[in-house]
Design an enzyme around this catalytic site. Sequence first.
Site, short mmCIF file in Angstrom:
data_model
loop_
_atom_site.label_atom_id
_atom_site.label_comp_id
_atom_site.label_asym_id
_atom_site.label_seq_id
_atom_site.Cartn_x
_atom_site.Cartn_y
_atom_site.Cartn_z
N GLU A 26 22.27 -26.93 8.01
CA GLU A 26 21.89 -25.58 8.43
C GLU A 26 22.84 -25.08 9.51
O GLU A 26 23.17 -25.80 10.44
CB GLU A 26 20.45 -25.62 8.98
CG GLU A 26 19.95 -24.27 9.42
CD GLU A 26 18.46 -24.29 9.72
OE1 GLU A 26 17.68 -24.80 8.88
OE2 GLU A 26 18.09 -23.82 10.80
N THR A 57 20.76 -19.34 9.06
CA THR A 57 19.54 -18.76 9.62
C THR A 57 19.65 -17.25 9.73
O THR A 57 20.75 -16.68 9.68
CB THR A 57 19.24 -19.35 11.02
OG1 THR A 57 20.33 -19.06 11.88
CG2 THR A 57 19.01 -20.84 10.96
N ALA A 60 17.42 -12.16 14.94
CA ALA A 60 16.45 -11.11 15.27
C ALA A 60 17.07 -9.71 15.20
O ALA A 60 16.44 -8.75 14.78
CB ALA A 60 15.88 -11.36 16.66
N HIS A 86 18.41 -17.68 4.90
CA HIS A 86 17.06 -17.55 5.45
C HIS A 86 16.72 -16.05 5.49
O HIS A 86 17.61 -15.19 5.55
CB HIS A 86 17.00 -18.09 6.88
CG HIS A 86 17.24 -19.56 6.98
ND1 HIS A 86 16.70 -20.34 7.99
CD2 HIS A 86 17.97 -20.42 6.23
CE1 HIS A 86 17.09 -21.59 7.84
NE2 HIS A 86 17.87 -21.67 6.78
N ARG A 116 8.44 -16.36 8.57
CA ARG A 116 7.92 -15.16 9.20
C ARG A 116 8.81 -14.66 10.33
O ARG A 116 8.95 -13.47 10.54
CB ARG A 116 6.52 -15.46 9.73
CG ARG A 116 5.94 -14.30 10.50
CD ARG A 116 4.48 -14.47 10.69
NE ARG A 116 4.15 -14.99 11.99
CZ ARG A 116 3.00 -14.73 12.60
NH1 ARG A 116 2.10 -13.96 12.03
NH2 ARG A 116 2.73 -15.27 13.77
N GLY A 117 9.43 -15.58 11.07
CA GLY A 117 10.19 -15.19 12.27
C GLY A 117 9.26 -15.08 13.45
O GLY A 117 8.03 -15.07 13.31
N HIS A 161 1.91 -25.62 13.51
CA HIS A 161 2.67 -24.51 14.10
C HIS A 161 2.05 -24.19 15.47
O HIS A 161 0.83 -24.23 15.62
CB HIS A 161 2.58 -23.31 13.16
CG HIS A 161 3.36 -22.13 13.64
ND1 HIS A 161 2.79 -21.12 14.39
CD2 HIS A 161 4.67 -21.82 13.53
CE1 HIS A 161 3.72 -20.23 14.68
NE2 HIS A 161 4.88 -20.63 14.17
N GLN A 188 10.17 -28.38 10.69
CA GLN A 188 10.65 -28.30 12.07
C GLN A 188 11.18 -29.68 12.47
O GLN A 188 10.74 -30.69 11.92
CB GLN A 188 9.43 -27.90 12.94
CG GLN A 188 9.66 -27.83 14.42
CD GLN A 188 10.67 -26.76 14.77
OE1 GLN A 188 11.86 -26.99 14.57
NE2 GLN A 188 10.22 -25.65 15.28
P1 FAD Z 1 3.76 -18.47 8.72
O1 FAD Z 1 3.67 -19.44 7.59
O2 FAD Z 1 3.45 -17.05 8.43
O3 FAD Z 1 2.80 -19.00 9.87
C1 FAD Z 1 2.75 -18.38 11.14
C2 FAD Z 1 1.41 -18.70 11.81
O4 FAD Z 1 0.37 -18.01 11.13
C3 FAD Z 1 1.03 -20.18 11.73
O5 FAD Z 1 0.30 -20.50 12.89
C4 FAD Z 1 0.14 -20.27 10.49
O6 FAD Z 1 -0.77 -21.35 10.58
C5 FAD Z 1 -0.56 -18.92 10.55
N1 FAD Z 1 -0.83 -18.35 9.21
C6 FAD Z 1 -0.02 -18.39 8.12
N2 FAD Z 1 -0.59 -17.72 7.09
C7 FAD Z 1 -1.75 -17.21 7.55
C8 FAD Z 1 -2.77 -16.41 6.99
N3 FAD Z 1 -2.68 -15.98 5.72
N4 FAD Z 1 -3.84 -16.07 7.78
C9 FAD Z 1 -3.93 -16.49 9.06
N5 FAD Z 1 -2.98 -17.28 9.65
C10 FAD Z 1 -1.92 -17.63 8.91
N6 FAD Z 1 13.09 -18.21 12.55
C11 FAD Z 1 14.01 -17.20 12.47
O7 FAD Z 1 13.85 -16.20 13.19
N7 FAD Z 1 15.07 -17.26 11.63
C12 FAD Z 1 15.28 -18.33 10.82
O8 FAD Z 1 16.26 -18.37 10.06
C13 FAD Z 1 14.36 -19.42 10.87
N8 FAD Z 1 14.51 -20.51 10.10
C14 FAD Z 1 13.62 -21.54 10.17
C15 FAD Z 1 13.81 -22.68 9.39
C16 FAD Z 1 12.92 -23.75 9.45
C17 FAD Z 1 13.16 -24.96 8.58
C18 FAD Z 1 11.82 -23.70 10.34
C19 FAD Z 1 10.86 -24.86 10.43
C20 FAD Z 1 11.61 -22.58 11.15
C21 FAD Z 1 12.51 -21.49 11.06
N9 FAD Z 1 12.33 -20.35 11.85
C22 FAD Z 1 13.25 -19.32 11.78
C23 FAD Z 1 11.23 -20.26 12.80
C24 FAD Z 1 9.99 -19.57 12.19
O9 FAD Z 1 10.29 -18.22 11.90
C25 FAD Z 1 8.87 -19.66 13.22
O10 FAD Z 1 8.52 -20.99 13.46
C26 FAD Z 1 7.64 -18.82 12.89
O11 FAD Z 1 6.83 -18.78 14.08
C27 FAD Z 1 6.78 -19.39 11.80
O12 FAD Z 1 7.29 -19.09 10.59
P2 FAD Z 1 6.46 -19.46 9.24
O13 FAD Z 1 7.29 -18.99 8.13
O14 FAD Z 1 6.03 -20.87 9.25
O15 FAD Z 1 5.18 -18.49 9.44
#
Ligand code: FAD
Length: 304
Positions: A26, A57, A60, A86, A116-117, A161, A188
Amino acid sequence: MTTRTAQPRTSVIDRIGADGPVFSVEFFPPKDESGEAELWRAIRRLEPLDPAFVSVTYGAGGSSRDRTIRTTARIATDTTLVAMAHLTAVSHSRAELRHVIGSYAAAGISNVLAVRGDPPGDPLGEWTAHPEGLTYADELVRLVRRSGSFCVGVAAFPYGHPRSADPDSDFRRLLGKIRAGAEFAITQLFWEPDGFLRLRDRLAAEGCEVPLLPGIMPLLSAKTLQRGPELSGAPLPPGLAERLAPYTDDPKAFRAAGLDLTTELCETLLAEGVRGLHFYTLNRSLATAELVGRLGLGRAAVSA
Ligand code: FAD
């Protein structure tokens, strides 16, 4: 090797574990010319080792986002590598997201990590969805899948998370993302294998067979040791800090000991049958290349 045409659209899922364990890397989009040169040196050094895929990645701000598209597109067209971009939902309307997805498709990118970011500025600040945007990553997975022929991955958190009420509800959310169409997940970073292995076993117990790739951050400096657990939410295993303590003031010795510890973690994961290791490179190549060589992955396995 420079090809200048888009590679055939190989999907990440085709590359994971087809012939034994693989590795992937990455990068982040470079901020300036010297960062760009450093990134391309790293890409060119790792290319002959045959990573399964290379991801970039998504930042923002608008300019960083453009750089993600450009960098991933260049990897897809100018190298032999399988590129994955990403994409984050934060601060984007649905129409803007569709536009970015269209740019990826036009650039020959068919693999997307849908996350989600975090809120810009403060990752733990209040999350506010764009008024015409999405709230959770499962919605983004659906949008990308509906927008074309993409192989989509998602993020996973072995210790939950940071925003989730408890690990159990976070696990249900991960299942939701997979049911929405994700074909693999990348975790993560973490420092000891137990949380990862528990998560993998739990997915298997639900009948979920998508590959879960561990995210590995080579432990190269005292700063990583200090900030890593805070940033990732993953605990340090007992004894790890003590093992590294003698080297705190000796960066070279710290790096050597940290690389040994990272090798041990990777060896345990490989012995447990993981299908790939995803390395967070911080746009450098030496540590990843060394680990890949020690572990006999990629081209190192072929030439061994
Ligand atoms: P989600 O899956 O949407 O989860 C976010 C929170 O909401 C969690 O607490 C989850 O439990 C909760 N949740 C999910 N779905 C629901 C629902 N339907 N109802 C209620 N609660 C819910 N960030 C960047 O800005 N750019 C990147 O390129 C980037 N790459 C990443 C790559 C990897 C491998 C990882 C592990 C993280 C990366 N991140 C990146 C960070 C990531 O954007 C953050 O960790 C973000 O806070 C969570 O993203 P997610 O896709 O897991 O969110």
